[in-house]
Design an enzyme around this catalytic site. Sequence first.
Site, PDB file in Angstrom:
ATOM      1  N   ARG A  94     -19.761 -28.839  20.393  1.00 41.10           N
ATOM      2  CA  ARG A  94     -20.939 -28.926  20.945  1.00 41.10           C
ATOM      3  C   ARG A  94     -21.372 -29.796  21.663  1.00 41.10           C
ATOM      4  O   ARG A  94     -22.488 -29.929  22.289  1.00 41.10           O
ATOM      5  CB  ARG A  94     -21.899 -28.528  19.640  1.00 41.10           C
ATOM      6  CG  ARG A  94     -21.702 -27.320  19.018  1.00 41.10           C
ATOM      7  CD  ARG A  94     -22.664 -26.918  18.119  1.00 41.10           C
ATOM      8  NE  ARG A  94     -22.266 -25.992  17.159  1.00 41.10           N
ATOM      9  CZ  ARG A  94     -21.486 -26.170  15.995  1.00 41.10           C
ATOM     10  NH1 ARG A  94     -21.728 -27.250  15.488  1.00 41.10           N
ATOM     11  NH2 ARG A  94     -20.908 -25.075  15.552  1.00 41.10           N
ATOM     12  N   GLY A 112     -18.112 -25.983   4.996  1.00 41.67           N
ATOM     13  CA  GLY A 112     -18.744 -25.565   3.751  1.00 41.67           C
ATOM     14  C   GLY A 112     -18.137 -24.072   3.117  1.00 41.67           C
ATOM     15  O   GLY A 112     -18.610 -23.678   2.258  1.00 41.67           O
ATOM     16  N   ASN A 162     -24.864 -24.964   3.252  1.00 37.92           N
ATOM     17  CA  ASN A 162     -25.085 -23.826   2.152  1.00 37.92           C
ATOM     18  C   ASN A 162     -24.243 -24.601   0.735  1.00 37.92           C
ATOM     19  O   ASN A 162     -23.009 -25.446   1.279  1.00 37.92           O
ATOM     20  CB  ASN A 162     -24.475 -22.375   2.287  1.00 37.92           C
ATOM     21  CG  ASN A 162     -23.074 -22.482   2.886  1.00 37.92           C
ATOM     22  OD1 ASN A 162     -22.873 -22.989   4.035  1.00 37.92           O
ATOM     23  ND2 ASN A 162     -21.993 -22.501   1.967  1.00 37.92           N
ATOM     24  N   ASP A 189     -26.245 -18.069   1.795  1.00 37.63           N
ATOM     25  CA  ASP A 189     -25.707 -18.774   3.092  1.00 37.63           C
ATOM     26  C   ASP A 189     -26.853 -19.335   4.131  1.00 37.63           C
ATOM     27  O   ASP A 189     -26.660 -19.188   5.155  1.00 37.63           O
ATOM     28  CB  ASP A 189     -24.605 -17.838   3.656  1.00 37.63           C
ATOM     29  CG  ASP A 189     -23.671 -18.803   4.817  1.00 37.63           C
ATOM     30  OD1 ASP A 189     -23.741 -20.211   4.626  1.00 37.63           O
ATOM     31  OD2 ASP A 189     -23.147 -18.476   5.546  1.00 37.63           O
ATOM     32  N   ARG A 248     -33.085 -21.510   8.653  1.00 32.86           N
ATOM     33  CA  ARG A 248     -32.323 -20.274   8.414  1.00 32.86           C
ATOM     34  C   ARG A 248     -32.863 -19.472   7.669  1.00 32.86           C
ATOM     35  O   ARG A 248     -32.699 -18.188   7.541  1.00 32.86           O
ATOM     36  CB  ARG A 248     -31.068 -20.425   8.169  1.00 32.86           C
ATOM     37  CG  ARG A 248     -30.039 -19.551   8.472  1.00 32.86           C
ATOM     38  CD  ARG A 248     -28.295 -20.062   8.580  1.00 32.86           C
ATOM     39  NE  ARG A 248     -27.511 -19.185   8.172  1.00 32.86           N
ATOM     40  CZ  ARG A 248     -26.007 -19.425   8.123  1.00 32.86           C
ATOM     41  NH1 ARG A 248     -25.717 -20.555   8.762  1.00 32.86           N
ATOM     42  NH2 ARG A 248     -25.178 -18.568   7.973  1.00 32.86           N
ATOM     43  N   ASN A 291     -30.689 -20.136  13.315  1.00 34.92           N
ATOM     44  CA  ASN A 291     -29.505 -20.872  13.024  1.00 34.92           C
ATOM     45  C   ASN A 291     -29.376 -22.186  13.758  1.00 34.92           C
ATOM     46  O   ASN A 291     -30.323 -22.950  13.635  1.00 34.92           O
ATOM     47  CB  ASN A 291     -28.428 -19.688  13.378  1.00 34.92           C
ATOM     48  CG  ASN A 291     -27.107 -20.032  12.338  1.00 34.92           C
ATOM     49  OD1 ASN A 291     -26.847 -21.282  11.619  1.00 34.92           O
ATOM     50  ND2 ASN A 291     -26.173 -18.975  12.235  1.00 34.92           N
TER      51      ASN A 291
END
Lengths: 269, 544
Positions: B141, B202, B269, B312, B339, B398
């Site tokens: 990113r 995760g 999560n 999640d 989220r 998200n």
Amino acid sequence: MGFNSRFWWQWLLASGAISIFLFGLPALAEDAGNLYNTSYDIGQGQRYFERQCSRCHGFDAKGNDETGAPDLTGRLSRASTNVGIFNILRDGIAGTAMLPVAADLPDSQVWQLVAYVDALSIDPTNVNLSGSATSGAMVFTGRGDCNSCHMVSGQGGRLGPDLTRVGERRDPEELMSDLITPHEHVAPRWWTMKITGTDGSYREGLRMNEDSFSLRIMDNDFNLWSYPKTRIESAERIEESTMPSYAQTLTESDLDDLVAYMFSLRKEI
Amino acid sequence: MYKIASLLIALCVSIPIFAQEDPFQTVITPAFSPITWERLLNAGDEPENWLMYSGTLDSQRYSKLDQINISNVATMELKWAYQIPVIDRAETVPLVVDGIMFITEAPSNLVAVDAQTGRQYWRYDHELPDDLRICCGRNNRGVAILGETLYMSTLDAHLVAIDARTGNVLWDVAVANYQEGYSKTAAPLIVKDKVVTGIAGGEFGIRGFIDAYNAETGELEWRTYTIPGEGEPGNDTWSGDSWKTGGSATWITGAYDPDENLVYWGTGNPGPDWNGDARLGDNLYSDAAMALNGDTGELVWHFQFTPHDVHDYDSIQVPILADIQFEGRTRKVMMWANRNAFFYTIDRSNGRFMIGKPFATQTWAQGLDINGRPIRVPGMEPTYEGIMVSPPITGGTNWYSPGYSQQTGLFYVTSFDGEQEFFKRDEEYEVGERFTGGGGRYAQPMDAFHSSIRAINPVTAEIEWEFPIMPRSSAGITTTAGGLVFTGSADGYFFALDAATGEELWHISLGRRVHAAPITYAVNDQQFVSIASGNVVYTFGLRD
């Protein structure tokens, strides 16, 4: 150099090929490729799939538009044999998000996964249907008048899905459901839009594609229209099929024949 | 003699070329003065540059540039495009430093281009092993910059320091063992002389952490685990040994408040994602915002959005910091659209909940109590047979960046009103294997759901306006002093909205899904806006 367990199956296939060459036995390359295809193996493959593959392909293996992962429950576009599936699992698909399975995953587990993927699609040779495909073909173009909306092999209408290879993606139970309760699962491509433009015009047609800023439809005369949403005054979206239910208009026997016919529509190998 | 003759010939040949109207000649070679910590502290005051992932340390993604504004944005046109050679998903947010743009590419590569033309200076291709463990695609990113060094995360869980002038590697450290399921995708954040960076994994039973590395040497300065160890406060929020494999990854970039000297970072999560039976308790500090001392990494406060999450609902969002008028006085707040489909305004000096409401469809909670803790709807946990819950696994929003406008005081977020069937499975932890305990399934086509860009008032947590898009988008948002909100959509559009009203002012079809956030910058007094779509970085400016 010792025996490489990862490639034992290639050795097996090569042996099979030699046998065929020497003895002229019928080719069974697919079956010879997977010795892990019992119901236990399929169950183990499913466990692995749900854990490792479902993130992209979906828990039901029906694919995911967002990830671009394809539906695995019908004919696979990139593999026509179990060996092909095995190779994709081992190597991944270059240039896509499809990664190989872990390098240290034993071949036996990869084959269990192959068995599960293979079991997702129905082997037509194992299906006994009560209907007659030949009679179904006649219903299709006769009493059912299905061809006025659906094409098969380039012949027929444009107002419903092309059914040339429908047997590859729908099993008999789903096909019967499509005939009796067509509104249950309607893909967005076959929704209907009723549109009033900012110029006062009114058009109605199948929703070919819609995005954030535009909409495209095909009307009943097969004209294709593309609207910027800024030129739409009002739009009604009907998330139902334009196909009627045939539960009352065809006999049970006709329906069985139609299902047999449609299930026979698949790519000839 | 031969060399001299060749040189003379070359000079003779090149003179007429230079005499022509070559667009490259009009580009002043960038000065590229080193990026000091002071420049990063005041990044908002040099809007011609985009110096970090979220633009400024407060992560507002608000630019003071206004050459492109609500009155002329309709005349924007394409200036250049850069094609990423590796076909994959581009989630990159480029940096721009004094006329040079740094673009990360999948899987873990970096290229420097002229920000006015898109033409390449250098590239760095990170060598990766074959047996990566990554959950959700080969992504990167963006990078961070300090001095003349770029810092990049890589999929094999390394942090690499790269010379910004040449692309040469200065140092390369393994942050964690990728074979255990650790990976790195997010842009690091510079805090003073340190490179602060998170970890992904995760879905592989990792134990999450936030690290700070010495920017000069690459030595680890501090590590704060996002799951407390044995004997530490909060460890008892995990039953048995579940804390050892509890996930709580940190795979998006955080924010920093220099006055508080606090680093704010979201956590993911708890694992396994969809089966909480073996990890009874609140599972601290999963699905939380953590505020860490910038010098030591010491945890100062935390706010857990979703205790004992079984859906999640990562709190992997970029925290946005601002000082706003709230109930008659100026408050230092952190804004967070989670989220889990709730929006929160939190006091960032102490972590206290101020206000919060749903901003997207949700069925798992009746609401929030006075401390911001969710009041759960009973019976919404995943089952072996499957149960329908909103939001779906991908959430009401998200990881993609939200934005905040200093002009409107509004918070902007890409939101999704959807539902999904959640399944639970029993799984044993195995090193380096997925450890998720279930999964999800959409029962309806994506087109049946509702997506939109929503503007939220952080004082009331109410939605001020929304702009519908389709289908679910994973594009980030950037705001400008030109009164604009820039963002993209999953159907491949890039567009500009009026930040005050949500009215659409300009759009262009780029043809492929936008998974990234836009940036804006200027070279030679011309403002540009860039966005990655598909595998291309497109750059726009006003019509000449």
